[in-house]
Motif scaffolding. Structure first.
Motif, mmCIF file in Angstrom:
data_model
loop_
_atom_site.group_PDB
_atom_site.id
_atom_site.type_symbol
_atom_site.label_atom_id
_atom_site.label_comp_id
_atom_site.label_asym_id
_atom_site.label_seq_id
_atom_site.Cartn_x
_atom_site.Cartn_y
_atom_site.Cartn_z
ATOM 1 N N GLN A 1 39.723 39.540 30.536
ATOM 2 C CA GLN A 1 40.504 38.522 29.822
ATOM 3 C C GLN A 1 41.152 37.525 30.767
ATOM 4 N N THR A 2 41.367 37.932 32.001
ATOM 5 C CA THR A 2 42.003 37.051 32.977
ATOM 6 C C THR A 2 41.186 35.781 33.191
ATOM 7 N N LEU A 3 39.880 35.884 33.042
ATOM 8 C CA LEU A 3 39.006 34.744 33.287
ATOM 9 C C LEU A 3 39.232 33.611 32.291
ATOM 10 N N ASP A 4 39.935 33.908 31.196
ATOM 11 C CA ASP A 4 40.195 32.881 30.187
ATOM 12 C C ASP A 4 41.409 32.018 30.529
ATOM 13 N N LEU A 5 42.203 32.409 31.517
ATOM 14 C CA LEU A 5 43.438 31.685 31.815
ATOM 15 C C LEU A 5 43.137 30.313 32.405
ATOM 16 N N PRO A 6 43.580 29.235 31.751
ATOM 17 C CA PRO A 6 43.290 27.884 32.256
ATOM 18 C C PRO A 6 43.806 27.650 33.673
ATOM 19 N N GLY A 7 44.990 28.167 33.986
ATOM 20 C CA GLY A 7 45.582 27.907 35.292
ATOM 21 C C GLY A 7 44.843 28.529 36.456
ATOM 22 N N LEU A 8 43.987 29.517 36.183
ATOM 23 C CA LEU A 8 43.258 30.179 37.263
ATOM 24 C C LEU A 8 41.861 29.596 37.477
ATOM 25 N N GLN A 9 41.456 28.671 36.622
ATOM 26 C CA GLN A 9 40.151 28.044 36.806
ATOM 27 C C GLN A 9 40.156 27.274 38.126
ATOM 28 N N GLY A 10 39.184 27.569 38.973
ATOM 29 C CA GLY A 10 39.106 26.921 40.282
ATOM 30 C C GLY A 10 39.900 27.617 41.370
ATOM 31 N N GLY A 11 40.647 28.654 41.010
ATOM 32 C CA GLY A 11 41.407 29.393 42.020
ATOM 33 C C GLY A 11 40.515 30.266 42.875
ATOM 34 N N TRP A 12 41.027 30.711 44.009
ATOM 35 C CA TRP A 12 40.261 31.545 44.939
ATOM 36 C C TRP A 12 40.848 32.948 44.996
ATOM 37 N N PHE A 13 39.974 33.936 45.064
ATOM 38 C CA PHE A 13 40.360 35.331 45.271
ATOM 39 C C PHE A 13 39.183 36.044 45.919
ATOM 40 N N THR A 14 39.372 37.279 46.302
ATOM 41 C CA THR A 14 38.279 38.019 46.928
ATOM 42 C C THR A 14 37.811 39.150 46.021
ATOM 43 N N LEU A 15 36.620 39.602 46.273
ATOM 44 C CA LEU A 15 36.084 40.787 45.626
ATOM 45 C C LEU A 15 35.006 41.379 46.529
ATOM 46 N N PRO A 16 34.723 42.667 46.376
ATOM 47 C CA PRO A 16 33.657 43.270 47.170
ATOM 48 C C PRO A 16 32.317 42.646 46.839
ATOM 49 N N ASP A 17 31.352 42.877 47.694
ATOM 50 C CA ASP A 17 29.998 42.362 47.481
ATOM 51 C C ASP A 17 29.559 42.685 46.051
ATOM 52 N N PRO A 18 29.427 41.691 45.170
ATOM 53 C CA PRO A 18 29.128 41.975 43.757
ATOM 54 C C PRO A 18 27.781 42.643 43.534
ATOM 55 N N ASN A 19 26.805 42.354 44.369
ATOM 56 C CA ASN A 19 25.495 42.986 44.204
ATOM 57 C C ASN A 19 25.557 44.473 44.514
ATOM 58 N N ARG A 20 26.228 44.807 45.640
ATOM 59 C CA ARG A 20 26.368 46.223 45.996
ATOM 60 C C ARG A 20 27.204 46.961 44.952
ATOM 61 N N SER A 21 28.259 46.311 44.480
ATOM 62 C CA SER A 21 29.123 46.933 43.476
ATOM 63 C C SER A 21 28.364 47.197 42.188
ATOM 64 N N ALA A 22 27.515 46.246 41.775
ATOM 65 C CA ALA A 22 26.737 46.410 40.547
ATOM 66 C C ALA A 22 25.736 47.560 40.688
#
Length: 399
Positions: free
Chosen positions: A283-304
């Motif tokens: 649901q966080t992805l729906d927040l208008p204020g976070l569009q275009g913001g930067w954050f980190t996450l683990p390698d999405p392919n390996r995680s998947a």
């Protein structure tokens, strides 16, 4: 999962409930450590017989508070999945219940070592990790803890959890490369907020950026609202080109994401950067204020890949922390598989090349804190987009 505010004057009652949840979410990072000192010779760890299965103790809070049984089962499942994947090493995994409290953690750590454990994997919470480290140090046994509190590392304790320091280094380095070098930090007035703020300051200095302002807020409805105006004035006064938010999605972040743009801190001009994952919950992805913001996450392919394999093996998805247990076993197995009796010593655990985990490459730095290869991501049209991929090795990356 959370309700957005209509206007700042209506924020009070809604923020209060989110702040309470946020305090629980930050528990892993908010413990005050006791100094563990150093082990004689500076190289802790037991010798092993690599021709036999290696006794490994997994410490999890099976009978702890709400949700502990679920995360404990997921950690154990992931550890066993890792054992099945090993080549050239055999692991004798023995599981012990910490109940999520320090006294029982000390007791089961001592029991595990008496049962022959050569290394401890876990426990989960910061205070428990500290207790396990103190008990295990007396027997020269290393601990690979799941906590994300980097200040607990050192001596015989190695921190496996995703740390603020690691995330801050990745993000400040990327921001500087994109011309964003003047940060304002926004952090709660608690232990987690202080850890996050300090991590950003240290990482900024190392990356050629600087923190030009700090805004702290009390964990209350009035505190969060008051901080919004302070952030706006600090950005205006300092000419900051980025705002670094330390809060997570279950705490004050959703409110800052709405109230800061409304107050005039335009995310299209002043880059929003987050020290925590912004893609959980979805649901966080729906927040208008976070569009275009930067954050980190683990390698999405390996995680998947890991999520799919775990789902196939156990019929359900893994807990977000499950990968830590897999990585711990992967590191132990990779070192022991070389047939070296000193595989579990500090010198071996801190090898520069690191290890391949289910969320990407990682290694332990000499101070016992994990360094992980992270991807930098943004949110576009309510979707996660990787803008700088996670490194696949440590050549030219990190320390």
């Amino acid at each position: 999962m959370f309700a957005l505010l209509r206007a700042p004057r209506k924020a009070g009652s809604r923020i209060a409930s989110k702040v309470t949840v946020g305090l629980m979410a930050l528990a892993l990072a908010a413990c005050e450590p006791i100094s563990l000192g150093t082990v004689a010779g500076g190289n802790s760890g037991q010798s092993i017989d690599t021709s036999k299965p290696i006794p490994v103790a997994l410490l999890v809070p099976k009978s702890g508070g709400s949700g502990d049984a679920t995360v404990s089962a997921s950690l154990e499942n992931a550890a066993r999945l890792a054992i099945a994947d090993l080549n050239g090493a055999r692991i004798d995994l023995r599981v012990y219940d910490t109940a999520g409290n320090e006294a029982q953690t000390t007791a089961v750590t001592n029991q595990a070592i008496a049962d022959g454990a050569k290394i401890i994997l876990g426990p989960l919470y910061g205070g428990n990790a500290n207790a396990a480290g103190l008990a295990a140090a007396q027997k020269n046994v290393n601990v690979l803890a799941f906590t994300n509190n980097a200040s607990l590392a050192g001596g015989n304790v190695f921190v496996l959890g995703h740390t603020f320091d690691n995330t801050a280094r990745r993000l400040t380095s990327y921001a500087a490369s994109q011309g964003k070098r003047k940060f304002v930090t926004v952090a709660a007035q608690n232990a987690a907020g202080e850890l996050g703020r300090n991590a950003i300051a240290s990482a900024a200095a190392a990356s050629g950026a600087s923190v030009v302002g700090n805004v702290t807020y009390s964990y209350s409805q009035q505190g969060v609202i008051a901080a919004v105006s302070q952030v706006k004035s600090t950005v205006d006064q300092t000419g900051a080109d980025a705002v670094f938010l330390t809060s997570n999605t279950n705490a004050a972040l959703p409110f800052f994401a709405q109230l800061l743009p409304e107050r005039g801190v335009d995310p299209a001009v002043t880059q929003y950067i987050g020290l925590t994952r912004w893609d959980l919950p979805p649901q966080t992805l729906d927040l208008p204020g976070l569009q275009g913001g930067w954050f980190t996450l683990p390698d999405p392919n390996r995680s998947a890949e890991f999520r799919n394999r775990y789902q196939a093996a156990y019929g359900t998805g893994p807990h977000p922390l499950a990968g830590l247990a897999y990585d711990g076993i992967a590191a132990i197995g990779a070192l022991a598989g070389r047939g070296n009796s000193s595989a579990l010593t500090a010198a071996s655990l801190t090898q520069g090349a690191g290890f391949q985990g289910v969320e990407g490459v990682f290694r332990f730095r000499p101070n016992g804190v994990v360094e992980r290869g992270l991807a930098v991501a943004t949110i576009r049209n309510k979707q996660v987009v990787v803008i700088d991929p996670a490194p696949r090795s440590f050549g030219g990356f990190g320390f």
